[in-house]
Write an enzyme that holds these catalytic residues in place. Structure first.
Site, mmCIF file in Angstrom:
data_model
loop_
_atom_site.group_PDB
_atom_site.id
_atom_site.type_symbol
_atom_site.label_atom_id
_atom_site.label_comp_id
_atom_site.label_asym_id
_atom_site.label_seq_id
_atom_site.Cartn_x
_atom_site.Cartn_y
_atom_site.Cartn_z
ATOM 1 N N LYS A 158 1.173 14.233 0.855
ATOM 2 C CA LYS A 158 -0.171 14.550 0.370
ATOM 3 C C LYS A 158 -0.322 16.043 0.075
ATOM 4 C CE LYS A 158 -2.210 10.591 2.794
ATOM 5 N NZ LYS A 158 -2.778 9.823 1.680
ATOM 6 N N HIS B 287 0.799 -1.228 0.000
ATOM 7 C CA HIS B 287 0.000 0.000 0.000
ATOM 8 C C HIS B 287 0.831 1.277 0.000
ATOM 9 C CE1 HIS B 287 -4.140 -1.481 0.511
ATOM 10 N NE2 HIS B 287 -3.604 -2.473 1.205
ATOM 11 N N THR C 201 -8.389 6.256 -1.804
ATOM 12 C CA THR C 201 -9.790 5.850 -1.914
ATOM 13 C C THR C 201 -10.708 7.046 -1.678
ATOM 14 O OG1 THR C 201 -9.724 5.135 0.405
ATOM 15 C CG2 THR C 201 -9.458 3.433 -1.281
ATOM 16 N N LYS D 160 -8.038 14.038 4.336
ATOM 17 C CA LYS D 160 -7.182 12.854 4.343
ATOM 18 C C LYS D 160 -6.168 13.017 5.467
ATOM 19 C CE LYS D 160 -6.108 13.784 0.071
ATOM 20 N NZ LYS D 160 -6.404 12.503 -0.559
ATOM 21 N N ARG D 161 -5.446 11.945 5.735
ATOM 22 C CA ARG D 161 -4.390 12.025 6.739
ATOM 23 C C ARG D 161 -3.431 13.172 6.394
ATOM 24 N NH1 ARG D 161 0.331 8.790 6.767
ATOM 25 N NH2 ARG D 161 -0.604 7.640 5.053
ATOM 26 N N LYS E 199 -14.345 8.063 -3.443
ATOM 27 C CA LYS E 199 -15.575 8.398 -2.717
ATOM 28 C C LYS E 199 -16.090 9.774 -3.125
ATOM 29 C CE LYS E 199 -13.673 5.812 1.114
ATOM 30 N NZ LYS E 199 -12.753 5.961 2.243
#
Length: 814
Positions: free
Chosen positions: A556, A359, A658, A550-551, A662
């Site tokens: 990111k 992952h 993901t 998100k985290r 969504k």
């Protein structure tokens, strides 16, 4: 007969009242809302258990292959609403409760969210369990029954503060305790080396200390209620509750010390591993979890079968990332030491049973353990890993004779500096299947992470792009959109998301587009009310909701988003710019407890938000908010309301994502880099319906080779330089100037590791295209509706079908 056809409102009310009396020992009129929730949940659980028992009978009679999914995280979210919908009893329950003067929507808020995970890894695992149950596979999850999840995030004085999140402090109506199936897990001790009379080496692990793993089962209800499986969660219990000698001597804390130490194993998700004690606890946690799982799997197998050599024909075990990798040496230990199987046969069985999903491409997330720590905690497993590696290195030397560099790069045992064991390499060597979670990521797993392993075993490496459950992320999270889809497509889309394609024929239908727009409008208004209630902040539902949830992690690149927001602010207050579209910028996510730069990113968002939201002119055009304590239930509020989905990681760093799926599935357009599954989302929805920007993976690599210098980025772009200098000089964060100085320091002085500055110009240009399209409201609605219509391939049902066919070789139980 379907369950929903056999249960009446009177039946359901009777069950609820019986649980109020006999489970809670209360008169109905005395119940608090939390107790009413428990009574309703228990009544629902009765129906779930009936379906679960029938499911097990069907699985046994059909001799379906068992699939066991091992994950350190499961972000299940709340269960009552989801279970009622999947059972087909949601409307009946609402009607029944209305007769009693109770609103189901209010009651659902009483449920504590199962805090069993952190981010995308846990949400994906929950979706996979949902899909396996919905499609009728004999699937089951294994994990840890954490007392506390990662943490509850609160914001105090403009910074993240972590508080305990004891989600089951008062019990959970969903957890079914199974003490009779507890597992005794050995740890520590030593290995006695011995040779049998026939010359075979037969070591004995002795003097170990036992920890008891006590399971509780959390039901997983497939859509339609025909299949109900379980997520089995283990709590750690000490086998030595009290040292009476120490207690009698007055050493009260010492008397319970071992019990506290053992039971800390399941106390909290991801203990801090900066210190040796934290690393040891985390290792014990991971080993405890897989030892319980593998022993339980073999116990189940031997109930129905006798020959462990046939295990791969009846069982598939899947490793969700590297955290469960110790299951491989544990399986070898049980087969060789406990069941007397020869090494070659045991290794063949083990490899054919295990599959591994990678992952991450981030080095810090590819776990490795110090040899000294393994030797202390699980000494027998270290010897097994050494033997696995010895045999594997022989294969490598046979393929690349004389090439010590290839041996060094592929070895499970790393000896440069402190000797360490690579969990990623062990997972690859011990599994018959290795996959990434998007086309781009899987290619990088083959070419970057495990290049020589893939050359040695090309048939083992493949892709399985992630997916998400439409039951959770449309039906439960966005009931208005679900009703819209029902009206146009019927209800079958819930289990066949490819049917969304039929929405294409309604794109030219003005009434359908207007109804679709009304769904988004109501979801935005609902989120605005939540923000007002929780944060006492007002946002305009007519504004563009620009969302990054998100985290919090540097790769990111929440910081890139922040630079662009600061640029908009400066253009408004210094240049007189008037944006044609007002925007509401929403952030949410948690920073790991020990991750300083992620925490500073949150501080920077909050500091800039104060400046933006208090400026008389700026706040007419923009609002910036950080929504604390991001979790499944908060995601279910934000995602349906989003207009724009921010997926802006540096190319080559995000495995899949993901959240991107969504958000798009709920009608948000994507602005993103060509990273992870963003590429496949763009391919699906069409380039004209997404806003892609930034460097490619190859361009990022070339920049690094050429010697990336952040100072040059600043010097070459006056617009960017103004933003960064405004941070540095405290203009944007006047109340906490050190936070603005940190932004400059991290991006300029320390070199901008994730190249936010290099992608800045492309990003702001892409945002201009967003603004232009949003001004053309009909065109935006068309793009959003077309995005939903083309998201069918991102259902987790599709992903599970691919795993079942290509990895697990399993069919649904008939």
């Amino acid at each position: 007969m379907r369950l929903q056809d056999s249960i009446t409102a009177n039946d359901l009310e009777r069950r609820i009242r019986e649980h109020a009396r006999y489970t809670l020992a209360r008169e109905w009129e005395e119940l608090e809302p939390s107790q009413i929730f428990t009574a309703v949940a228990c009544a629902t659980r009765d129906l779930v258990i009936e379906a679960a028992l029938e499911t097990e009978r069907r699985i046994r009679s059909s001799k379906a292959k068992r699939i066991y999914y091992l994950s350190i995280e499961y972000l299940i979210g709340r269960s009552l609403g989801n279970n009622l919908r999947n059972l087909g009893l949601y409307d009946l329950c609402r009607t029944t409760l209305n007769r009693l003067g109770i609103e189901l929507d209010d009651l659902l808020e009483e449920e504590a969210e199962a805090a069993l995970g952190n981010g995308g890894l846990g949400r994906l695992a929950a979706c996979f369990l949902d899909s396996m149950a919905t499609m009728g596979y004999a699937g089951m999850g294994y994990g840890i029954n954490y007392e506390n999840g990662l943490f509850r995030q609160v914001i105090i004085n403009g910074a993240q503060v972590e508080q305990p999140e004891n989600w089951r402090a008062f019990g959970s109506p969903w957890l079914i305790l199974r003490p009779e199936e507890a597992i005794a897990v050995p740890m520590y001790g030593r290995v006695v080396h011995r040779t049998l009379p026939d010359g075979r080496y037969s070591p004995i692990w002795t003097d170990w200390r036992l920890v008891l793993g006590v399971p509780s089962d959390l039901p997983i209800v497939g859509y339609g209620g025909n299949t109900v499986t379980y997520l089995r969660l283990y709590s750690a219990h000490s086998t030595n509750d009290l040292d009476l000698t120490a207690f009698g001597g007055g050493a009260y804390l010492h008397a319970v010390a071992q019990r506290v130490e053992d039971e800390t194993i399941s106390r909290v998700l991801y203990p801090l591993d900066a210190a040796e004690a934290g690393r040891e606890l985390r290792l014990r946690q991971e080993y405890f979890f897989v030892a319980c799982a593998v022993r339980d799997i073999l116990r189940r197998y031997l109930v129905e079968h006798t020959d462990l050599r046939e295990l791969p024909e009846h069982v598939a075990i899947h490793l969700n990332d590297t955290h469960p990798t110790l299951a491989i040496p544990e399986m070898m230990r049980l087969l060789v030491d406990d069941h007397g199987m020869d090494w070659d046969t045991a290794w063949d069985v083990t490899q054919r049973v295990f599959g591994y999903t990678n992952h991450t491409l981030m080095p810090e997330a590819l776990e490795s353990w110090a040899v000294t720590l393994l030797e202390r905690v699980i000494p027998r497993h270290l010897l097994i890993i050494y033997e696995i590696n010895r045999r594997f290195v022989e294969q490598v030397r046979a393929r690349w004779p004389g090439d010590d560099e290839v041996v060094r790069r592929t070895s499970i045992v790393h000896t440069n500096g402190e000797a360490r064991i690579s969990m990623g390499a062990l997972a690859v060597v011990g599994s018959h299947s290795i996959n990434g979670v998007s086309e781009l990521h899987s290619g990088l797993v083959r070419s970057r992470l495990f290049e020589h392993h893939a050359a040695l075993w090309p048939e083992r490496f493949h892709n399985k792009t992630n997916g998400v459950s439409p039951r959770r992320w449309i039906l439960t999270a966005n009931p208005d959109l679900a009703n819209f889809l029902d009206m146009l497509l019927g209800r079958s889309w819930v289990v066949d998301l490819d049917r969304l394609e039929e929405l294409e024929k309604y794109i030219a239908d003005t009434s359908a587009r207007d109804r679709f727009a009304d769904v988004k409008k109501e979801n935005k208004a609902r989120l605005a009310r939540y923000i007002l209630d929780e944060l006492e902040e007002t946002v305009d539902p007519q504004s563009l909701f620009d969302v990054q949830v998100k985290r919090i992690h540097e790769y990111k690149r929440q910081i890139l988003n922040l630079l662009r927001i600061a640029d908009d602010y400066l253009r408004i207050v210094e240049d007189g710019y008037e944006p044609p579209v007002p925007r509401t910028y929403l952030f949410a996510g948690k920073a790991a407890v020990g991750y300083h730069n992620a925490k500073e990113t949150i501080r920077a968002i909050l500091a800039l938000a104060k400046t933006v939201n208090r400026h008389a002119r700026a706040k007419q055009h923009m609002r910036l908010l950080f929504l604390p304590d991001y979790r499944v239930t908060l995601a279910e509020r934000i995602i349906p309301a989003a207009d724009l989905s921010e997926q802006i990681s540096l190319a080559g760093t995000e495995a899949s994502g993901t959240g991107n799926m969504k958000l798009a599935m709920n009608g948000a357009l994507t602005i993103g880099t060509r990273d992870g599954a963003n590429i496949e989302i763009e391919e699906a929805v069409g380039a004209e319906n997404a806003f892609m920007f930034g460097m490619s993976v190859a361009e990022v690599a070339e920049r690094r080779r050429a010697g990336y210098r952040s100072v040059e980025m600043v010097q070459g772009n006056p617009r960017l330089r103004r933003v960064l200098e405004a941070f540095r000089d405290g203009v944007l964060t006047p109340k906490v100037p050190e936070v603005g100085a940190w932004v400059w320091h991290r991006l300029v002085d320390e070199g901008d590791e994730y190249m936010a500055l290099a992608d800045f110009q492309s990003y702001v240009e892409a945002q201009e295209h967003v603004t232009q399209l949003y001004c053309r409201r009909v065109d935006w609605q068309v793009a959003a509706l077309r995005t939903v219509a083309r998201m069918g391939r991102f259902s987790s049902d599709r992903t599970i079908k691919e795993y079942a066919a290509d990895v697990w070789h399993a069919r649904p139980a008939e």
